[in-house]
Design a protein around this motif. Sequence first.
Motif, PDB file in Angstrom:
ATOM      1  N   PRO A   1     -41.463   4.892  13.941  1.00 20.43           N
ATOM      2  CA  PRO A   1     -41.412   3.698  13.081  1.00 20.43           C
ATOM      3  C   PRO A   1     -40.141   3.590  12.252  1.00 20.43           C
ATOM      4  O   PRO A   1     -39.609   2.487  12.076  1.00 20.43           O
ATOM      5  CB  PRO A   1     -42.654   3.855  12.196  1.00 20.43           C
ATOM      6  CG  PRO A   1     -43.610   4.632  13.039  1.00 20.43           C
ATOM      7  CD  PRO A   1     -42.763   5.594  13.813  1.00 20.43           C
ATOM      8  N   GLU A   2     -39.644   4.699  11.725  1.00 18.82           N
ATOM      9  CA  GLU A   2     -38.426   4.640  10.917  1.00 18.82           C
ATOM     10  C   GLU A   2     -37.215   4.259  11.760  1.00 18.82           C
ATOM     11  O   GLU A   2     -36.331   3.530  11.299  1.00 18.82           O
ATOM     12  CB  GLU A   2     -38.192   5.988  10.224  1.00 18.82           C
ATOM     13  CG  GLU A   2     -39.059   6.203   9.001  1.00 18.82           C
ATOM     14  CD  GLU A   2     -38.858   5.126   7.940  1.00 18.82           C
ATOM     15  OE1 GLU A   2     -37.690   4.762   7.678  1.00 18.82           O
ATOM     16  OE2 GLU A   2     -39.860   4.652   7.377  1.00 18.82           O
ATOM     17  N   GLN A   3     -37.161   4.749  12.992  1.00 19.49           N
ATOM     18  CA  GLN A   3     -36.063   4.371  13.884  1.00 19.49           C
ATOM     19  C   GLN A   3     -36.142   2.890  14.233  1.00 19.49           C
ATOM     20  O   GLN A   3     -35.118   2.198  14.288  1.00 19.49           O
ATOM     21  CB  GLN A   3     -36.120   5.218  15.155  1.00 19.49           C
ATOM     22  CG  GLN A   3     -35.752   6.671  14.963  1.00 19.49           C
ATOM     23  CD  GLN A   3     -35.950   7.482  16.236  1.00 19.49           C
ATOM     24  OE1 GLN A   3     -36.969   7.380  16.916  1.00 19.49           O
ATOM     25  NE2 GLN A   3     -34.964   8.305  16.564  1.00 19.49           N
ATOM     26  N   THR A   4     -37.344   2.411  14.476  1.00 16.92           N
ATOM     27  CA  THR A   4     -37.520   0.989  14.786  1.00 16.92           C
ATOM     28  C   THR A   4     -37.123   0.138  13.588  1.00 16.92           C
ATOM     29  O   THR A   4     -36.467  -0.904  13.742  1.00 16.92           O
ATOM     30  CB  THR A   4     -38.992   0.706  15.167  1.00 16.92           C
ATOM     31  OG1 THR A   4     -39.329   1.485  16.309  1.00 16.92           O
ATOM     32  CG2 THR A   4     -39.196  -0.761  15.482  1.00 16.92           C
ATOM     33  N   LEU A   5     -37.513   0.565  12.398  1.00 19.11           N
ATOM     34  CA  LEU A   5     -37.143  -0.167  11.189  1.00 19.11           C
ATOM     35  C   LEU A   5     -35.633  -0.215  11.018  1.00 19.11           C
ATOM     36  O   LEU A   5     -35.059  -1.269  10.721  1.00 19.11           O
ATOM     37  CB  LEU A   5     -37.809   0.487   9.972  1.00 19.11           C
ATOM     38  CG  LEU A   5     -37.539  -0.152   8.616  1.00 19.11           C
ATOM     39  CD1 LEU A   5     -37.974  -1.610   8.595  1.00 19.11           C
ATOM     40  CD2 LEU A   5     -38.250   0.639   7.515  1.00 19.11           C
ATOM     41  N   ALA A   6     -34.966   0.905  11.223  1.00 25.82           N
ATOM     42  CA  ALA A   6     -33.501   0.953  11.089  1.00 25.82           C
ATOM     43  C   ALA A   6     -32.840   0.051  12.122  1.00 25.82           C
ATOM     44  O   ALA A   6     -31.834  -0.615  11.827  1.00 25.82           O
ATOM     45  CB  ALA A   6     -33.018   2.398  11.231  1.00 25.82           C
ATOM     46  N   TRP A   7     -33.385   0.038  13.338  1.00 27.01           N
ATOM     47  CA  TRP A   7     -32.865  -0.830  14.407  1.00 27.01           C
ATOM     48  C   TRP A   7     -32.946  -2.290  13.996  1.00 27.01           C
ATOM     49  O   TRP A   7     -31.982  -3.050  14.141  1.00 27.01           O
ATOM     50  CB  TRP A   7     -33.672  -0.554  15.674  1.00 27.01           C
ATOM     51  CG  TRP A   7     -33.483  -1.511  16.802  1.00 27.01           C
ATOM     52  CD1 TRP A   7     -32.393  -1.616  17.626  1.00 27.01           C
ATOM     53  CD2 TRP A   7     -34.425  -2.483  17.266  1.00 27.01           C
ATOM     54  NE1 TRP A   7     -32.602  -2.596  18.578  1.00 27.01           N
ATOM     55  CE2 TRP A   7     -33.835  -3.139  18.373  1.00 27.01           C
ATOM     56  CE3 TRP A   7     -35.706  -2.863  16.858  1.00 27.01           C
ATOM     57  CZ2 TRP A   7     -34.491  -4.167  19.070  1.00 27.01           C
ATOM     58  CZ3 TRP A   7     -36.358  -3.874  17.548  1.00 27.01           C
ATOM     59  CH2 TRP A   7     -35.752  -4.509  18.633  1.00 27.01           C
ATOM     60  N   ALA A   8     -34.103  -2.701  13.459  1.00 26.32           N
ATOM     61  CA  ALA A   8     -34.285  -4.096  13.044  1.00 26.32           C
ATOM     62  C   ALA A   8     -33.409  -4.438  11.848  1.00 26.32           C
ATOM     63  O   ALA A   8     -32.825  -5.530  11.781  1.00 26.32           O
ATOM     64  CB  ALA A   8     -35.754  -4.355  12.722  1.00 26.32           C
ATOM     65  N   GLU A   9     -33.304  -3.512  10.898  1.00 25.95           N
ATOM     66  CA  GLU A   9     -32.448  -3.753   9.726  1.00 25.95           C
ATOM     67  C   GLU A   9     -31.010  -4.009  10.162  1.00 25.95           C
ATOM     68  O   GLU A   9     -30.330  -4.912   9.635  1.00 25.95           O
ATOM     69  CB  GLU A   9     -32.498  -2.539   8.793  1.00 25.95           C
ATOM     70  CG  GLU A   9     -33.796  -2.382   8.038  1.00 25.95           C
ATOM     71  CD  GLU A   9     -33.866  -1.077   7.280  1.00 25.95           C
ATOM     72  OE1 GLU A   9     -34.562  -1.033   6.249  1.00 25.95           O
ATOM     73  OE2 GLU A   9     -33.223  -0.081   7.711  1.00 25.95           O
ATOM     74  N   ASN A  10     -30.548  -3.231  11.114  1.00 22.26           N
ATOM     75  CA  ASN A  10     -29.180  -3.393  11.598  1.00 22.26           C
ATOM     76  C   ASN A  10     -28.979  -4.747  12.256  1.00 22.26           C
ATOM     77  O   ASN A  10     -27.986  -5.445  12.004  1.00 22.26           O
ATOM     78  CB  ASN A  10     -28.848  -2.265  12.573  1.00 22.26           C
ATOM     79  CG  ASN A  10     -27.439  -2.372  13.125  1.00 22.26           C
ATOM     80  OD1 ASN A  10     -26.482  -2.355  12.396  1.00 22.26           O
ATOM     81  ND2 ASN A  10     -27.339  -2.491  14.449  1.00 22.26           N
TER      82      ASN A  10
END
Length: 203
Positions: free
Chosen positions: A188-197
């Motif tokens: 989930p944290e990787q997915t969140l970082a991907w979307a934030e970017n």
Amino acid sequence: MIYYLAGSPCCGKSTLARALSQRYGLTHVRCDDYEAPFLERGERQGVEAVRRLAQRLRGSQDAMWLRPPEALLQDELAYYEAPFDWLMEAREEAPAPVIAEGAALLPWRLAARGVPARQVICMTPTRRFQREQYARREWVAPFLAPCSDPDRAFANWMDRDEQFARLVAQGARQAGYPHGLVDGGRDPEQTLAWAENLFGLTP
């Protein structure tokens, strides 16, 4: 500002939208929340695609799910297409900034409205991930239990959503929108970082 998480069912859109809304104070607009009022509105206004789907939903599970996946897909597409403008109206009424998410956010319709790529992310699951996640949802088996052949109904459902996912991925590519294929390999944290970017958001 309005951000869009489009894509096929069961790929983590709602989870990601909740995380983004909590971190950035975005109003979370769930397209699924409008299904019942839009069905009622479509029937009242005589919108054929909506009226037809509403009738099937009120009918037997066999009549709904024991049809070819291609027929199920056409119903799904027609239903999403018919009330799309209503959904855009509802989205505009929500307090900004907004994160809107749902399968009804068809990428080709967003592109036709001129929504830029920096505001849209499309997500679709792999075949394996989709089936694994649906199989874990406790409500699925009771939902299909009234069918005379629940296994076939589930297979038709999954095939329909797989076809829809392919259309969404193709629509995202044609529109130039970012697309993420969800296979469970990203936490989930990787997915969140991907979307934030992709959205250009900064904590």
